[in-house]
Design an enzyme around this catalytic site. Structure first.
Site, PDB file in Angstrom:
ATOM      1  N   LYS A 167     -41.371  -6.128 -10.276  1.00  0.00           N
ATOM      2  CA  LYS A 167     -42.248  -5.310 -11.100  1.00  0.00           C
ATOM      3  C   LYS A 167     -41.406  -4.765 -12.255  1.00  0.00           C
ATOM      4  O   LYS A 167     -40.677  -3.780 -12.108  1.00  0.00           O
ATOM      5  CB  LYS A 167     -42.845  -4.144 -10.308  1.00  0.00           C
ATOM      6  CG  LYS A 167     -43.675  -4.585  -9.087  1.00  0.00           C
ATOM      7  CD  LYS A 167     -42.929  -4.321  -7.824  1.00  0.00           C
ATOM      8  CE  LYS A 167     -43.767  -4.436  -6.584  1.00  0.00           C
ATOM      9  NZ  LYS A 167     -44.088  -5.763  -6.138  1.00  0.00           N
TER      10      LYS A 167
ATOM     11  N   LYS B 109     -40.363   1.871  -1.819  1.00  0.00           N
ATOM     12  CA  LYS B 109     -39.193   1.135  -1.325  1.00  0.00           C
ATOM     13  C   LYS B 109     -37.947   1.844  -1.865  1.00  0.00           C
ATOM     14  O   LYS B 109     -37.455   1.538  -2.958  1.00  0.00           O
ATOM     15  CB  LYS B 109     -39.206  -0.324  -1.813  1.00  0.00           C
ATOM     16  CG  LYS B 109     -40.502  -1.087  -1.478  1.00  0.00           C
ATOM     17  CD  LYS B 109     -41.297  -1.279  -2.722  1.00  0.00           C
ATOM     18  CE  LYS B 109     -42.449  -2.238  -2.630  1.00  0.00           C
ATOM     19  NZ  LYS B 109     -43.106  -2.527  -1.431  1.00  0.00           N
TER      20      LYS B 109
ATOM     21  N   HIS C 268     -46.081   2.859   0.213  1.00  0.00           N
ATOM     22  CA  HIS C 268     -45.633   1.574  -0.335  1.00  0.00           C
ATOM     23  C   HIS C 268     -44.264   1.698  -1.007  1.00  0.00           C
ATOM     24  O   HIS C 268     -43.723   0.729  -1.531  1.00  0.00           O
ATOM     25  CB  HIS C 268     -46.670   1.065  -1.346  1.00  0.00           C
ATOM     26  CG  HIS C 268     -46.503  -0.357  -1.754  1.00  0.00           C
ATOM     27  ND1 HIS C 268     -46.085  -0.722  -3.022  1.00  0.00           N
ATOM     28  CD2 HIS C 268     -46.698  -1.512  -1.073  1.00  0.00           C
ATOM     29  CE1 HIS C 268     -46.039  -2.046  -3.103  1.00  0.00           C
ATOM     30  NE2 HIS C 268     -46.403  -2.552  -1.941  1.00  0.00           N
TER      31      HIS C 268
ATOM     32  N   ASP D  40     -26.479  10.127   1.266  1.00  0.00           N
ATOM     33  CA  ASP D  40     -25.632  11.293   1.017  1.00  0.00           C
ATOM     34  C   ASP D  40     -25.945  12.004  -0.293  1.00  0.00           C
ATOM     35  O   ASP D  40     -25.122  12.767  -0.805  1.00  0.00           O
ATOM     36  CB  ASP D  40     -24.155  10.890   1.022  1.00  0.00           C
ATOM     37  CG  ASP D  40     -23.691  10.371   2.377  1.00  0.00           C
ATOM     38  OD1 ASP D  40     -24.384  10.648   3.370  1.00  0.00           O
ATOM     39  OD2 ASP D  40     -22.649   9.694   2.429  1.00  0.00           O
TER      40      ASP D  40
ATOM     41  N   ASP E 140     -39.431  -2.976 -26.324  1.00  0.00           N
ATOM     42  CA  ASP E 140     -38.508  -2.943 -27.470  1.00  0.00           C
ATOM     43  C   ASP E 140     -37.038  -2.951 -27.062  1.00  0.00           C
ATOM     44  O   ASP E 140     -36.175  -2.559 -27.856  1.00  0.00           O
ATOM     45  CB  ASP E 140     -38.792  -1.722 -28.362  1.00  0.00           C
ATOM     46  CG  ASP E 140     -40.087  -1.872 -29.153  1.00  0.00           C
ATOM     47  OD1 ASP E 140     -40.620  -2.999 -29.200  1.00  0.00           O
ATOM     48  OD2 ASP E 140     -40.567  -0.871 -29.709  1.00  0.00           O
TER      49      ASP E 140
ATOM     50  N   HIS F 172     -42.110 -11.143  -6.638  1.00  0.00           N
ATOM     51  CA  HIS F 172     -42.477  -9.813  -6.172  1.00  0.00           C
ATOM     52  C   HIS F 172     -41.921  -8.716  -7.087  1.00  0.00           C
ATOM     53  O   HIS F 172     -42.082  -7.525  -6.811  1.00  0.00           O
ATOM     54  CB  HIS F 172     -41.943  -9.610  -4.739  1.00  0.00           C
ATOM     55  CG  HIS F 172     -42.599  -8.516  -3.984  1.00  0.00           C
ATOM     56  ND1 HIS F 172     -41.909  -7.440  -3.475  1.00  0.00           N
ATOM     57  CD2 HIS F 172     -43.898  -8.326  -3.638  1.00  0.00           C
ATOM     58  CE1 HIS F 172     -42.742  -6.632  -2.847  1.00  0.00           C
ATOM     59  NE2 HIS F 172     -43.946  -7.137  -2.921  1.00  0.00           N
TER      60      HIS F 172
END
Length: 482
Positions: A224, A402, A400, A407, A229, A222
């Site tokens: 991404k 996450k 979508h 604080d 470089d 899952h």
């Protein structure tokens, strides 16, 4: 009729014995065990088909492949930083709070996640801006482009990215792609044929190059990640697909969060990619080269740890980080997640924070992309609302993102949702950032999104139909396996 009754009873007893044998032969949590017993016992045949796709665990050989991969480029840094932490040289008191110091030590011990300083971070909350920046950076690549996505669709944006990678491969740039065959449904390995003809490589994570689909729902890649470089890294929630640009009539506008990192945190992203690559391919493993790990004299202000989580770890690293952040909050906690299915430990942490006077805000979507998961999300939203947590439903499109901000000082952005699947069943990667500037930028984004939300109230849930409430309660029973 009496014979039919006996046959039914015998089949039912055989199904019960088969269910008990199937569930208990593999080690799993008590809650998941009971959830599977419920499914297998009350859904004969269908339950076993579901178990084949959802419940079957990843082989120990594949888990071993991941566990034994070298943390290329950072092994020595991990040992050095643990010693520096003991000597209080890694995080001098004038640079970081006690809470952050404890979190850094937590991730060093549980995930060997090095702390990198002086990173520059750019935050994206829109797919068009994210992909424009990503494409521009890939065009500048001179040595390598490493890509790892759960979803890499064969659609307009997917073809644009693939074509760009082909151009770079034709120029002699090293191009490697890891994609998840289930998350990339409809994309077969033929999609990358020309890329490989030009010298690039693409591999399905623990999958097959054959065209038939892999239906195993659990233990998916899952993550991404994109590394360019060794200097530039991307990590967050966006996958590769037109729906992530708001082109899907079903979802409409797509609200997600991704970051671009320039600095030494890219070393940790690169190391994570290589571990996944070497565990996936059967030959031509990547070996250490200095070109992959160029040290940067970063001018940024952000300290970052790249933290991984998955079935290859006995410790749920990202979940522990979330709980640590929530437990140490003194003012507020802001959470955005498409799936809100916390286990007992996270549910208690959020509830205790709210009961203690900490302002806890959780933002969820207003529409489902997975019906069962959304009903369970609604159930836990109601439970947290009863504990004093503020729940917001995002109305502009599909949420979508996450993210977790505490604080205005510490923030997490990555691929992990607030659910069992992200904490235990899938392979995830998050950036934990110790920087007020980035944290407050994410706070402003949350406040902007809040204007597109409806704040949920007890009356909102009381007015729901009995059938909807039943679906929420039933989905909650299955939450350990969703």
């Amino acid at each position: 009729m009496e014979l039919v009754g006996w046959i039914v009873r015998v089949v039912w007893l055989l199904n019960i014995f088969a269910a008990i044998f199937t569930v208990f032969k593999e080690k799993r949590e008590i809650s998941a065990t009971w959830a599977w017993l419920l499914v297998l016992s009350f859904l004969p045949i269908i339950g076993f088909i579901l178990y084949l796709f959802v419940g079957k665990k990843l082989s120990q050989d594949k888990i071993y492949d991941i566990k034994t991969q070298e943390r290329m480029g950072i092994e020595q840094l991990v040992s050095l930083q643990k010693e520096q932490w003991r000597e209080k040289e890694l995080l001098p008191a004038d640079e970081i709070t006690d809470t952050a110091r404890e979190m850094v030590h937590l991730f060093l011990e549980t995930d060997n996640a090095i702390l990198t300083k002086h990173n520059q971070v750019e935050v994206f909350d829109d797919g068009h801006a994210k992909f424009k920046a990503l494409f521009d950076d890939i065009r500048t690549a001179e040595n390598h482009v490493h890509v790892e996505y759960y979803t890499f669709y064969n659609d307009r944006i997917g073809n644009e990215l693939r074509n760009l990678l082909e151009e770079k491969a034709a120029e002699g740039v090293e191009v490697r792609v890891i994609y998840d065959s289930f998350g990339s449904r409809g994309t077969t390995h033929k999609f990358f044929a020309r890329l490989e003809d030009l010298g690039g490589r693409a591999e399905p994570f623990f999958g097959s190059r054959r065209s038939f689909p892999n239906f195993r729902l659990n233990y998916r890649d899952h993550r991404k990640l994109v590394i360019i470089d060794g200097h530039i890294g991307y990590i967050g929630g966006f996958n590769v697909g037109d729906q992530y640009l708001g082109r899907s009539p079903k979802f409409g506008y797509w609200r997600d969060t991704h970051i671009k990192v320039t600095g030494n945190a890219v070393i940790a992203m690169q190391s994570r990619f290589f571990m996944d690559w070497n565990a996936t391919v059967k030959e031509q493993h990547i070996s250490y080269k200095e070109d992959y790990f160029p040290l940067a004299a970063g001018q940024g202000k952000t300290s970052i740890q790249i933290v991984s989580s998955g079935p290859d770890s006995e410790v749920e690293n990202i979940k522990l980080g979330y709980i640590k952040m929530i437990n140490n909050a003194t003012d507020y906690v802001l959470i955005q997640t498409p799936y809100l299915i916390p286990d007992d430990s996270l549910l208690e942490a959020l509830s205790i924070a709210a009961f203690s006077g900490i302002k806890v805000k959780v933002m969820i979507p207003s529409m489902p992309d997975h019906a069962f998961v959304y009903r369970a999300t609604q159930f836990y939203a109601k439970s947290l609302l009863d504990a004093g947590v503020e729940i917001y439903k995002y109305n502009k499109g599909f949420l979508h993102s996450k993210t977790l901000v505490v604080d205005g000082k510490i923030a997490a952005v990555g691929s992990a949702n607030m659910d069992y699947r992200s904490f235990k069943l899938n392979f995830e990667a998050n950036a934990f950032m110790y920087d007020e500037g980035v944290s407050k930028q994410l706070v402003k984004i949350f406040e902007k999104d809040e204007k597109e939300c409806t704040r949920l109230t007890p009356e909102y849930f009381e007015q729901q139909s009995l059938w909807l409430k039943f679906k929420q309660y039933f989905s909650r029973l299955l939450s350990p396996i969703l």
